[in-house]
Scaffold this active site. Structure first.
Site, mmCIF file in Angstrom:
data_model
loop_
_atom_site.group_PDB
_atom_site.id
_atom_site.type_symbol
_atom_site.label_atom_id
_atom_site.label_comp_id
_atom_site.label_asym_id
_atom_site.label_seq_id
_atom_site.Cartn_x
_atom_site.Cartn_y
_atom_site.Cartn_z
ATOM 1 N N GLN A 189 0.849 -1.193 0.000
ATOM 2 C CA GLN A 189 0.000 0.000 0.000
ATOM 3 C C GLN A 189 0.879 1.235 0.000
ATOM 4 O OE1 GLN A 189 -2.120 1.168 3.591
ATOM 5 N NE2 GLN A 189 -4.018 1.274 2.426
ATOM 6 N N ARG A 190 0.648 2.114 -0.944
ATOM 7 C CA ARG A 190 1.446 3.327 -1.118
ATOM 8 C C ARG A 190 0.667 4.514 -0.565
ATOM 9 N NH1 ARG A 190 1.784 7.631 -4.766
ATOM 10 N NH2 ARG A 190 3.875 8.173 -5.522
#
Length: 694
Positions: free
Chosen positions: A612-613
């Site tokens: 997850q960015r």
């Protein structure tokens, strides 16, 4: 042998067999006597004798601290009392006389052991009792202030440089010592390696080394240094607490009027010891020369460790460090997301067998119990206590004290703000130096890359604009904001970080006019495939700024990256007309990409293929005409930050009532905010698939 005899005699015999074998030469004279004599010779200009006495005072204090720690450890290993009485429980309640005698019997047992252990080396222990004023002088490293001049006068320039450096570590803004340091650097025979800290804080040295290696993506070396810092911290904390077990310290001449009954006297002394124990945590967590230090040392170390272990693929250790972080922050959304991801990689069965670090759990439980007792004393007998750590759960504070503590915290914050304003540098600064001086939060800022119109798109890549803890809080804020609830600490940080972005733009581009916040967008983006649940894509993402109607003339874009624990997801500066790639920027916590929106470029984000960015995008504009978005942002800011100062009491802000106006998220965040922050093994060779997120 009766039970009373066994209480008092047998433990002492076992203690005698563990006494030191020989006296310590450095302890023949009390160190405060040596200190006083050294100062007298210093005032008389007898530099050689002053040097000898001051050196011996430092060595004597160090030897005394080691002896106290050694005796404390030995007496804690003495076998427990054997109870041959109606009170068989080793920890009986103090409800009856026999139980009370058993309790005090254990105290006498420990006291006798310590007295014999110390007395065998010191002789008359009372000769080595030092007043708080002298102890404070040594704690603040004042002897090195005198020693550096003594060394200079006696021609020992290398030692003078080391003494000056040691004093400066505790007093980084000391004007005269800074001038002395400049003088020593110009002297013949003085080399750069001569400027050594003679009282190194090993836990800080290894922590800083670990952070440097982590930033260089040398994760195995970073892990080694960070693990060393944990061991050094716990060892130093134990030694510091051993020094807290000395005699009761009276203020001035208050002992003349001191009268108390048995339990009051014991309570007064206990509270003093507990205060000292908590001050050990404060002292070890302080590093004056650091422009920005982590607020809580151990949680900060384990936050880095969990990421570093992931980077080398050791998911068992990553799970262990995640569980250890959760001891401090049980509801931390970012760490909970990390743990979920690590468990999926390690396997459910193996993950269930991994627990938090036992030594950290014991440390935390002890610290919490000390805090509970101090708050009890604060509420019951009027003692004052200021918690040195921010992770302490609010439920250990008596309800009757919470409002008082909130007011005190507000007053301290206001005082700190005033002091920082009064200490601002008067002389004009330029470039990066001016940017660092503009805000204490930017004091560690580093320039990683500068793009000029001659070499490509004009842009800046900066590092250390955010601490690891700040990144973690903002990632958690993204997840909470989806549900309409946000932590007050995180919302206050969001406001501060927005102002930080404004400061960066103002100093880098020198715009002709005042900057206005046009947009703020906090988003955590899950991988596009292979996830357990579908996350809807946004119809428009301001981090990809191709839409000229939105990011056009007079708009400055700031991208603050909050993590690097994902796969793919690089920012790609792209030519607006040809689509050619001009520059790649790899996100990492605290990194900033800043550019002008109208310089012929736009940003793509490479496909996130794992994890997850998280990133925060800010737009600043010279247009002072309030737009609908600006009005929404200002309304939220006013709601969260009413004058004069934000409420620092624990709890969350409920935004659900205004979810329609805020389009379901935080700032311009869409409804796709990720449920968890996942992490990645960095693969530079992975071929990313850039896509235009419109």
């Amino acid at each position: 042998m009766g039970w009373v005899s066994r209480i008092f005699l047998l433990p002492l015999l076992s203690c005698f067999g563990q006494l030191p074998e020989a006296p310590e030469p450095l302890l023949q004279q009390p160190y405060d006597v040596l200190w006083t004599s050294g100062l007298q010779n210093y005032q008389l200009g007898i530099w050689g004798e002053a040097t000898r006495l001051l050196e011996r005072s430092l060595l004597g204090r160090s030897a005394l601290r080691r002896l106290r720690s050694r005796c404390s450890e030995r007496c804690s290993r003495v076998p427990p009392l054997s109870w041959d009485s109606p009170a068989q429980d080793p920890s009986p309640p103090l409800a009856d006389p026999l139980s009370q005698l058993a309790f005090f019997g254990r105290l006498l047992h420990r006291a006798a052991c310590l007295r014999h252990c110390l007395g065998s080396v010191l002789g008359d222990v009372s000769r080595h009792r030092v007043g708080e004023e002298v102890e404070a002088a040594f704690r603040l490293r004042h002897p090195y202030n005198y020693l550096q001049l003594c060394y200079y006068k006696t021609g020992q320039l290398q030692k003078a440089a080391s003494a000056a450096q040691t004093f400066l570590e505790a007093h980084p803004d000391h004007k005269e010592m800074l001038e002395n340091m400049d003088m020593y650097r110009l002297m013949d025979g003085v080399k750069s390696e001569d400027f050594q800290d003679l009282e190194p804080q090993l836990h800080w040295d290894t922590y800083e080394a670990g952070v440097r290696l982590y930033d260089l993506q040398q994760h195995e070396g970073s892990i080694f240094q960070l693990e060393q810092s944990v061991g050094h911290y716990l060892s130093s904390l134990s030694e510091c607490r051993d020094q807290c077990l000395g005699p009761f310290q009276f203020e001035d001449y208050s002992y003349l009027a001191y009268q108390s009954h048995l339990h009051e006297a014991i309570g007064d002394h206990l509270v003093q010891v507990l205060h000292c124990n908590q001050e050990c945590i404060r002292d070890l967590g302080s590093r004056p020369r650091l422009p920005r230090r982590p607020p809580d040392f151990l949680p900060s170390v384990f936050t880095l460790l969990l990421s570093a272990y992931h980077q080398v693929g050791d998911y068992e250790r990553a799970v262990e460090c995640s569980r250890t972080c959760l001891l401090f922050w049980p509801n931390d959304q970012a760490v909970l997301g990390d743990l979920e991801y690590f468990q999926s990689r390690l396997g459910e069965e193996r993950s269930e067998q991994v627990r938090a670090r036992e030594e950290i759990r014991l440390h935390l439980e002890r610290s919490l119990l000390e805090k509970r007792l101090l708050y009890l004393a604060m509420d019951g007998i009027g003692e004052e206590f200021q918690d040195p750590e921010s992770w302490t759960p609010v439920d250990i504070v008596p309800v009757s004290l919470r409002e008082k503590l909130r007011r005190q915290d507000n007053e301290r914050q206001a005082s700190v703000s005033e002091n920082k304003t009064s200490r601002r540098e008067a002389k004009p600064l330029r470039g990066l130096e001016a940017l660092r001086a503009a805000s204490p939060h930017l004091a560690s800022l580093a320039v990683t890359e500068v793009g000029t119109p001659e070499t490509g798109p004009e842009h800046y890549v900066l590092d250390r604009a955010l601490s690891h803890r700040e990144c973690r809080l903002l990632r958690g804020l993204s997840n909470l904001a989806r549900d309409g609830l946000v932590e007050k600490e995180a919302t206050r940080l969001f406001h501060e970080v927005t102002e930080r972005g404004r400061t960066i733009v103002d100093h880098l581009y020198k715009p002709d006019g005042s900057l206005h916040l046009g947009l703020s967008h906090l988003r955590c983006q899950l991988a596009s495939a292979g996830n357990r649940r579908e996350v809807p894509s946004p119809t428009w993402d301001p981090e990809t700024s191709r839409d000229g109607n939105r990011c056009g003339a007079g708009v400055f874009s700031v991208h603050l990256y909050l993590n690097d624990e994902f796969e793919g997801g690089r920012s790609i500066l792209t030519d607006l007309e040809t689509g050619a790639v001009m520059q790649y920027v790899t996100p990492t916590c605290g990194r900033v990409l800043s550019y002008r929106c109208w310089n012929g470029t736009y940003v793509k984000v490479g496909e996130v293929t794992g994890g997850q960015r998280c990133a925060l995008t800010l737009w600043f504009t010279l247009d002072s005409i309030p737009s609908e978005e600006n009005a929404q942002i200002e309304a939220l800011r006013t709601h969260l930050f009413p004058e004069p100062y934000p409420d620092t009491s624990p709890g969350r802000v409920d935004l659900r009532g205004g979810s329609e106006q805020m389009e379901g998220g935080w700032g311009r965040q869409g409804r796709d905010g990720g449920r968890r922050r996942e992490v990645k093994k960095d693969r530079a060779e992975r071929a990313e698939s850039p896509r235009d997120e419109l």
